[in-house]
Design a protein around this motif. Structure first.
Motif, PDB file in Angstrom:
ATOM      1  N   ALA A  37       3.195  -1.405   4.010  1.00  0.00           N
ATOM      2  CA  ALA A  37       2.616  -0.087   3.752  1.00  0.00           C
ATOM      3  C   ALA A  37       3.731   0.948   3.748  1.00  0.00           C
ATOM      4  N   PHE A  38       3.740   1.787   2.711  1.00  0.00           N
ATOM      5  CA  PHE A  38       4.761   2.813   2.551  1.00  0.00           C
ATOM      6  C   PHE A  38       4.084   4.177   2.425  1.00  0.00           C
ATOM      7  N   GLY A  39       4.736   5.202   2.962  1.00  0.00           N
ATOM      8  CA  GLY A  39       4.176   6.547   2.915  1.00  0.00           C
ATOM      9  C   GLY A  39       4.944   7.443   1.962  1.00  0.00           C
ATOM     10  N   TYR A  40       4.207   8.355   1.328  1.00  0.00           N
ATOM     11  CA  TYR A  40       4.858   9.349   0.457  1.00  0.00           C
ATOM     12  C   TYR A  40       4.214  10.702   0.703  1.00  0.00           C
TER      13      TYR A  40
ATOM     14  N   THR B  74      17.724  14.322   8.131  1.00  0.00           N
ATOM     15  CA  THR B  74      18.750  14.302   9.180  1.00  0.00           C
ATOM     16  C   THR B  74      18.138  14.052  10.552  1.00  0.00           C
ATOM     17  N   ARG B  75      16.953  14.656  10.801  1.00  0.00           N
ATOM     18  CA  ARG B  75      16.275  14.487  12.088  1.00  0.00           C
ATOM     19  C   ARG B  75      15.476  13.182  12.149  1.00  0.00           C
ATOM     20  N   ARG B  76      15.574  12.356  11.118  1.00  0.00           N
ATOM     21  CA  ARG B  76      14.894  11.052  11.040  1.00  0.00           C
ATOM     22  C   ARG B  76      13.361  11.172  11.063  1.00  0.00           C
ATOM     23  N   LEU B  77      12.860  12.291  10.596  1.00  0.00           N
ATOM     24  CA  LEU B  77      11.414  12.487  10.510  1.00  0.00           C
ATOM     25  C   LEU B  77      10.844  11.771   9.290  1.00  0.00           C
ATOM     26  N   VAL B  78      11.667  11.669   8.249  1.00  0.00           N
ATOM     27  CA  VAL B  78      11.347  10.909   7.041  1.00  0.00           C
ATOM     28  C   VAL B  78      12.573  10.088   6.681  1.00  0.00           C
ATOM     29  N   ASP B  79      12.395   9.177   5.711  1.00  0.00           N
ATOM     30  CA  ASP B  79      13.493   8.257   5.416  1.00  0.00           C
ATOM     31  C   ASP B  79      14.367   8.681   4.241  1.00  0.00           C
ATOM     32  N   LEU B  80      13.770   9.103   3.153  1.00  0.00           N
ATOM     33  CA  LEU B  80      14.587   9.424   1.991  1.00  0.00           C
ATOM     34  C   LEU B  80      13.861  10.389   1.056  1.00  0.00           C
ATOM     35  N   PRO B  81      14.609  11.283   0.406  1.00  0.00           N
ATOM     36  CA  PRO B  81      14.031  12.175  -0.601  1.00  0.00           C
ATOM     37  C   PRO B  81      13.989  11.470  -1.948  1.00  0.00           C
ATOM     38  N   MET B  82      12.819  11.456  -2.556  1.00  0.00           N
ATOM     39  CA  MET B  82      12.689  10.701  -3.802  1.00  0.00           C
ATOM     40  C   MET B  82      11.388  11.071  -4.494  1.00  0.00           C
ATOM     41  N   GLY B  83      11.395  11.097  -5.816  1.00  0.00           N
ATOM     42  CA  GLY B  83      10.177  11.293  -6.573  1.00  0.00           C
ATOM     43  C   GLY B  83       9.277  10.070  -6.443  1.00  0.00           C
TER      44      GLY B  83
ATOM     45  N   ILE C  72       8.733   6.354   5.107  1.00  0.00           N
ATOM     46  CA  ILE C  72       8.187   7.574   4.512  1.00  0.00           C
ATOM     47  C   ILE C  72       9.222   8.192   3.591  1.00  0.00           C
ATOM     48  N   ALA C  73       8.823   8.408   2.354  1.00  0.00           N
ATOM     49  CA  ALA C  73       9.644   9.161   1.406  1.00  0.00           C
ATOM     50  C   ALA C  73       9.024  10.540   1.229  1.00  0.00           C
ATOM     51  N   ILE C  74       9.851  11.502   0.883  1.00  0.00           N
ATOM     52  CA  ILE C  74       9.382  12.877   0.707  1.00  0.00           C
ATOM     53  C   ILE C  74       9.882  13.414  -0.625  1.00  0.00           C
ATOM     54  N   ALA C  75       9.067  14.230  -1.275  1.00  0.00           N
ATOM     55  CA  ALA C  75       9.457  14.826  -2.558  1.00  0.00           C
ATOM     56  C   ALA C  75      10.713  15.672  -2.367  1.00  0.00           C
TER      57      ALA C  75
ATOM     58  N   LEU D  48       0.861  -1.176   0.000  1.00  0.00           N
ATOM     59  CA  LEU D  48       0.000   0.000   0.000  1.00  0.00           C
ATOM     60  C   LEU D  48       0.899   1.229   0.000  1.00  0.00           C
ATOM     61  N   LEU D  49       0.672   2.113  -0.961  1.00  0.00           N
ATOM     62  CA  LEU D  49       1.399   3.381  -1.001  1.00  0.00           C
ATOM     63  C   LEU D  49       0.438   4.475  -0.554  1.00  0.00           C
ATOM     64  N   VAL D  50       0.664   5.021   0.629  1.00  0.00           N
ATOM     65  CA  VAL D  50      -0.206   6.038   1.204  1.00  0.00           C
ATOM     66  C   VAL D  50       0.384   7.412   0.902  1.00  0.00           C
ATOM     67  N   GLU D  51      -0.416   8.247   0.236  1.00  0.00           N
ATOM     68  CA  GLU D  51       0.058   9.583  -0.108  1.00  0.00           C
ATOM     69  C   GLU D  51      -0.944  10.632   0.399  1.00  0.00           C
ATOM     70  N   PRO D  52      -0.782  11.084   1.634  1.00  0.00           N
ATOM     71  CA  PRO D  52      -1.683  12.117   2.153  1.00  0.00           C
ATOM     72  C   PRO D  52      -1.267  13.494   1.654  1.00  0.00           C
ATOM     73  N   ASP D  53      -2.233  14.234   1.132  1.00  0.00           N
ATOM     74  CA  ASP D  53      -1.933  15.553   0.567  1.00  0.00           C
ATOM     75  C   ASP D  53      -3.130  16.461   0.825  1.00  0.00           C
TER      76      ASP D  53
END
Length: 667
Positions: free
Chosen positions: A189-192, A310-319, A210-213, A158-163
């Motif tokens: 389940a993965f978050g974006y 850096t603060r470990r709030l998310v895991d990696l920056p990625m499209g 969690i990945a972030i744009a 499951l890819l969860v993308e809350p926006d």
């Protein structure tokens, strides 16, 4: 607006009596067209009638579950569908028919990642005019899709993308719980996120990663509550509001009678925000960071993507596309999985040449057809509470509960022998005390035949609590806003506005209190005393209803009432709520009370039934509240439109009222 254009096109075709649009062929030349016209002219009227009669004789009888239409109307509807088809080909309908004009697109076997994108407000009920099944899904539809994916062998993740997530804390809790249940089935389940705020981040935290744009930001700046105070605005145009409230925490009239927040309201909001903040920091454990580290990050926000990593709030920056490939690799898949956005959505069959396909879109759904199986009825009570019947514009977005309509629904359910229990799903800030009591009485009558379990969503306060107080049990989310057991009444004083425009009001009266609800002047001493007496009697009745339903002493109820708003967690500790849980938990409780075995397959039916387009036309009517629209537009302050609309709708009916205090936004 597109749906409206389609309905207009259909109506035009019907009015034309089934006149068919010309069919276009690129191979036609001028001579061929002329020949066809000459051939048509040679057909005399007798031959045409004979052919039509023969065609009617050959037409197969419709099946039992297919709608019947008067002679001639079927051809007109078919022609309307052909007109829609030509419009779709010409681009006039565009995306509206782009997906659904073809047959159902069943999910083929293979590896699937369900893409759950939450964009906008999570509503309890779906759009009443979503004829083509393409609108935003309701909270329950989203939860159902997650539950279905949890048992689907083709779904690998499951890819969860809350926006821009809308809705309150209770809906977010329900969504997080569904994702947790998905993971409990052994699914991943993965978050974006792109630029998450507190709500988006809370949803994403239910995922394992969690990945972030890369171009986004971490915008979890905390939680806040806002309340608009309108006394000075009303005064600037010569208006004032005069009110009487019972209960020191019944601050509902505050935005109209004060220019700043009372200490009672601030006390309530401080309690709510403390709980919201605690819920946010408690989620820190999911990121394996301390509550202090998360609090420090919130205080430093907004943060860049690099800082958030850096603060470990998310895991990696990625499209997103790269992240899907990353997930595929992480899962060890040898073939590229398909990303399915509308998983679990029931697509409506739409054959442009079929009359019955037209009926499927604009007519009654097969899911609305009753069966003889035992049932649990889920009845949605969504929006403010008014008396009487609804006369609504089908294109309006507001939800409301009208006592006469709601009571009729409960009586219908009461007579249905196949219904073994009822779940009353409440998402309402309250409204008319009289209307609330009418619904309460109908619930009491229903409860004498079947058990009734109440399920609270974001808000079940004041009248929203009143209508559920007699339920056999009450289930709420931790973040539900509930309680607010109190009452108030008042009136809008318009004399100052009249004087501004040189209007002189002359009054002739009989009776000391004949002007009680007149806007000519504020309450005098005699009128205020009479109103206070009525408010106290209503409050006393409210306390009695709660004490009876909750099996509590009236004095104890009074101690936790007085208009005070509680969260679901606090309400449980004070006996106003029985259980913390979701709608599914409430349904399980109803099954148990109805005597069903654990895990029994019981049919779930939902009320109110979704209206068809024909229903809207038959029952139509438009409710227009002009004052808020005029004031907000004239002042060019769009933010005032919602609060003013709420108050105008409420004040359009006589008190007493039992409604949630002010127009509160907790972000």
């Amino acid at each position: 607006m597109r749906a409206f254009n389609v309905s207009v096109a259909v109506a035009i075709a019907l009015l034309q009596g089934g006149c068919k649009p010309p069919q276009r062929s690129d191979s036609d030349d001028a001579d061929a067209k002329t020949e066809r016209r000459e051939t048509a002219r040679r057909d005399d009227s007798k031959d045409r009638r004979e052919r039509a009669r023969d065609k009617r004789r050959e037409k197969p009888r419709p099946k039992e579950d297919e709608p019947r239409t008067p002679d001639g109307l079927g051809d007109a509807l078919k022609d309307a569908m052909k007109l829609l088809g030509s419009m779709a080909q010409g681009g006039d309908v565009g995306g509206l028919l782009g997906q659904d004009a073809r047959k159902d697109d069943p999910v083929e076997p293979g590896k699937i990642i369900v893409h759950l994108r939450i964009d906008g407000t999570l509503e309890e009920l779906e759009d009443p005019l979503d004829l083509f099944g393409m609108g935003p899904r309701s909270l329950q539809q989203v939860v159902d899709a997650i539950n279905k994916a949890a048992t689907d062998p083709n779904v690998v993740a499951l890819l969860v993308e809350p926006d821009h997530v809308g809705g309150g804390a209770a809906k977010i809790e329900a969504l997080r719980r569904a994702i947790a249940a998905f993971r409990a089935k052994g699914k991943r389940a993965f978050g974006y996120v792109t630029s998450p705020g507190a709500k988006e981040y809370l949803v994403a935290l239910a995922a394992e990663e969690i990945a972030i744009a890369p171009t986004g930001a971490w915008l979890v700046t905390g939680v806040r509550a806002e309340a608009l105070y309108l006394k000075d605005l009303l005064g600037s145009v010569g208006l004032a509001f005069d009110a009487v409230a019972v209960g020191e925490y019944k601050t509902a009239p505050e935005p109209l009678t004060r220019d700043r927040m009372s200490k009672e309201m601030r006390e309530v909001l401080d309690t709510i925000l403390d709980e919201r903040m605690a819920a946010l920091t408690a989620a820190a454990g999911l990121r394996k960071i301390s509550a202090k580290e998360l609090q420090d990050a919130i205080d430093a926000a907004p943060l860049t993507v690099a800082e958030a990593v850096t603060r470990r709030l998310v895991d990696l920056p990625m499209g997103r596309d790269a992240y899907v490939a990353w997930i595929s690799k992480k899962l060890g898949l040898t073939e590229e999985p398909r990303l399915v956005a509308d998983y679990g959505r029931e697509k409506k069959k739409f054959d442009l040449a079929s009359l019955f396909s037209f009926s499927n879109i604009f007519g009654r759904s097969k899911s609305d057809v009753a069966s003889g199986r035992p049932k649990i009825a889920v009845v949605y009570a969504v929006g403010p509470i008014f008396g009487g019947k609804a006369t609504r514009n089908p294109f309006a977005q507001d939800r409301a509960i009208y006592a006469e309509d709601f009571v009729a629904t409960l009586k219908k359910i009461e007579k249905d022998a196949t219904v073994r229990a009822v779940v009353l799903r409440v998402d309402s800030p309250g409204g008319s005390a009289t209307a609330s009591d009418q619904i309460w009485q109908a619930v009491e009558a229903l409860k004498r035949r079947v058990p009734v379990v109440a399920s609270f969503s974001d808000v079940a306060a004041s009248g929203g609590y009143y209508i559920a107080a007699g339920a056999n049990s009450i289930v709420a989310e931790t973040g539900t806003l509930t309680g607010s057991i109190g009452v108030f009444g008042g009136k809008l004083v318009t004399e100052g506005l009249f004087k501004k425009f040189g209007v002189n009001r002359e009054v002739v009266t009989r009776g000391k209190n004949s002007g009680l609800f007149s806007g000519a002047a504020r309450f005098d001493a005699n009128e205020r005393a009479a109103l206070e007496k009525m408010m106290k009697e209503t409050y006393k009745e409210f306390l009695a209803r709660v004490a009876q339903g909750r099996k509590l002493d009236v004095a104890k109820v009074d101690g936790i009432a007085r208009g005070r708003v509680w969260t679901g967690g606090d309400a449980k500790g004070r006996g106003l709520v029985d259980q913390i849980g979701s709608l599914a938990d409430a349904v399980d409780a109803a099954k148990t009370r109805a005597g069903f075995a654990a895990g029994a397959d019981v049919e779930i039916v939902r009320y109110p039934k979704k209206k068809t387009f024909i229903d809207w036309i038959r029952d139509g009517g438009v409710r227009v509240d002009a004052l808020p629209l005029l004031l907000s537009r004239a002042m060019k302050i769009d933010a005032l439109d919602g609060p003013l609309r709420k108050w105008t709708a409420l004040l359009s009916s006589p008190g007493p009222w039992t409604a949630l205090p002010v127009e509160i936004r907790v972000e």
